[in-house]
Design a protein around this motif. Structure first.
Motif, PDB file in Angstrom:
ATOM      1  N   PRO A 118       4.634  -3.731 -14.725  1.00 23.18           N
ATOM      2  CA  PRO A 118       5.254  -2.405 -14.606  1.00 23.18           C
ATOM      3  C   PRO A 118       5.123  -1.827 -13.197  1.00 23.18           C
ATOM      4  O   PRO A 118       6.042  -1.200 -12.688  1.00 23.18           O
ATOM      5  CB  PRO A 118       4.510  -1.557 -15.630  1.00 23.18           C
ATOM      6  N   PHE A 119       3.985  -2.058 -12.536  1.00 25.10           N
ATOM      7  CA  PHE A 119       3.784  -1.592 -11.163  1.00 25.10           C
ATOM      8  C   PHE A 119       4.784  -2.282 -10.238  1.00 25.10           C
ATOM      9  O   PHE A 119       5.462  -1.642  -9.422  1.00 25.10           O
ATOM     10  CB  PHE A 119       2.346  -1.882 -10.717  1.00 25.10           C
ATOM     11  N   SER A 121       7.615  -3.657 -11.061  1.00 26.20           N
ATOM     12  CA  SER A 121       8.968  -3.196 -11.408  1.00 26.20           C
ATOM     13  C   SER A 121       9.250  -1.822 -10.817  1.00 26.20           C
ATOM     14  O   SER A 121      10.351  -1.559 -10.319  1.00 26.20           O
ATOM     15  CB  SER A 121       9.146  -3.153 -12.924  1.00 26.20           C
ATOM     16  N   LEU A 122       8.261  -0.932 -10.869  1.00 22.17           N
ATOM     17  CA  LEU A 122       8.425   0.406 -10.304  1.00 22.17           C
ATOM     18  C   LEU A 122       8.655   0.334  -8.798  1.00 22.17           C
ATOM     19  O   LEU A 122       9.568   0.977  -8.267  1.00 22.17           O
ATOM     20  CB  LEU A 122       7.207   1.275 -10.623  1.00 22.17           C
ATOM     21  N   VAL A 123       7.839  -0.446  -8.108  1.00 17.81           N
ATOM     22  CA  VAL A 123       8.009  -0.605  -6.655  1.00 17.81           C
ATOM     23  C   VAL A 123       9.376  -1.214  -6.358  1.00 17.81           C
ATOM     24  O   VAL A 123      10.075  -0.776  -5.439  1.00 17.81           O
ATOM     25  CB  VAL A 123       6.872  -1.460  -6.056  1.00 17.81           C
ATOM     26  N   ASP A 124       9.778  -2.196  -7.141  1.00 21.64           N
ATOM     27  CA  ASP A 124      11.087  -2.818  -6.970  1.00 21.64           C
ATOM     28  C   ASP A 124      12.205  -1.786  -7.134  1.00 21.64           C
ATOM     29  O   ASP A 124      13.145  -1.742  -6.336  1.00 21.64           O
ATOM     30  CB  ASP A 124      11.236  -3.945  -7.992  1.00 21.64           C
ATOM     31  N   LEU A 125      12.100  -0.931  -8.137  1.00 21.62           N
ATOM     32  CA  LEU A 125      13.120   0.102  -8.354  1.00 21.62           C
ATOM     33  C   LEU A 125      13.161   1.111  -7.206  1.00 21.62           C
ATOM     34  O   LEU A 125      14.231   1.498  -6.746  1.00 21.62           O
ATOM     35  CB  LEU A 125      12.872   0.825  -9.677  1.00 21.62           C
ATOM     36  N   VAL A 126      11.992   1.546  -6.745  1.00 24.72           N
ATOM     37  CA  VAL A 126      11.928   2.505  -5.631  1.00 24.72           C
ATOM     38  C   VAL A 126      12.518   1.880  -4.372  1.00 24.72           C
ATOM     39  O   VAL A 126      13.331   2.493  -3.673  1.00 24.72           O
ATOM     40  CB  VAL A 126      10.473   2.970  -5.379  1.00 24.72           C
ATOM     41  N   PHE A 148       1.489   5.960  -1.851  1.00 28.73           N
ATOM     42  CA  PHE A 148       0.997   5.606  -3.184  1.00 28.73           C
ATOM     43  C   PHE A 148      -0.460   5.172  -3.102  1.00 28.73           C
ATOM     44  O   PHE A 148      -0.966   4.823  -2.045  1.00 28.73           O
ATOM     45  CB  PHE A 148       1.867   4.522  -3.847  1.00 28.73           C
ATOM     46  N   GLU A 150      -3.407   2.771  -5.208  1.00 26.04           N
ATOM     47  CA  GLU A 150      -3.692   1.782  -6.247  1.00 26.04           C
ATOM     48  C   GLU A 150      -5.178   1.807  -6.536  1.00 26.04           C
ATOM     49  O   GLU A 150      -6.001   1.697  -5.636  1.00 26.04           O
ATOM     50  CB  GLU A 150      -3.273   0.375  -5.811  1.00 26.04           C
ATOM     51  N   ALA A 162       3.489  -4.383  -2.365  1.00 26.07           N
ATOM     52  CA  ALA A 162       4.276  -3.152  -2.488  1.00 26.07           C
ATOM     53  C   ALA A 162       4.619  -2.591  -1.109  1.00 26.07           C
ATOM     54  O   ALA A 162       5.746  -2.151  -0.868  1.00 26.07           O
ATOM     55  CB  ALA A 162       3.506  -2.122  -3.306  1.00 26.07           C
TER      56      ALA A 162
END
Length: 186
Positions: A118-119, A121-126, A148, A150, A162
């Motif tokens: 999920p982390f 995927s979130l970075v990929d989306l951003v 961000f 971590e 990321a």
């Protein structure tokens, strides 16, 4: 012993044909050079020969790519800026030069050891949104920044991945990784 160490090194790299050849050379060399039973004695002795030879092949630094992690961890082909800027998505990572589970996995798989899809995927989306839509809010210097944190990054492989992904998208990331366990931090 050098042939055994080379066999291990090429085996980690996935070259099984070369591994078999080096193991054959090691067996041939050792059987002709040592008296009967000497190899067993050497391997069972407390003398750290194999550990010392093994250490020669524990690379303290690896080069990883963002797009390869997208492909192999997120199970999709890189698109958008990842596909367009493949030369910008490389980063070097320092890892422990001794046997240690996360460093060994990064060295073996050539991927960040991020168990947090999920982390990723979130970075990929951003990163994808920033690459496609551009930056909506710029800082005082006119740069598009993204910060961000971590928690528990161990050796920082996910944080570095990321950061490389966000930089490849044209963002200026600021990342903080906090590892509360001193033995686990790089």
């Amino acid at each position: 012993l050098a042939f055994m160490a080379l066999a291990d090194a090429v085996g980690v790299d996935g070259r099984m044909g070369d591994r078999a050849a080096f193991l054959g050379m090691a067996a041939e060399t050792l059987s002709s050079a040592l008296p009967s039973g000497a190899l067993v004695t050497l391997l069972r002795s407390p003398w750290p020969v194999l550990d010392a030879v093994d250490r020669l092949f524990q690379l303290p630094q690896v080069e990883l790519t963002v797009s390869d992690a997208v492909r192999r961890a997120l199970h999709r082909e890189p698109a958008g800026f990842f596909a367009e800027r493949a030369s910008l998505d490389r980063f070097r990572m320092h890892i422990f030069s001794r046997r240690e589970i996360v460093s060994d996995m990064v060295r073996f798989a050539r991927l960040p050891f991020c168990g947090m899809r999920p982390f990723m995927s979130l970075v990929d989306l951003v990163a994808t949104a920033a690459g496609v839509e551009g930056c909506q809010d710029r800082d005082a210097d006119g740069r598009c920044s993204f910060s961000f944190i971590e928690g528990g990054p161990h050796i920082g492989d996910c944080t570095l991945w990321a950061t490389a992904a966000l930089e490849a998208a044209g963002l200026y990331p600021f990342a903080v990784g906090y590892e509360p366990l001193p033995d686990a931090s790089a």
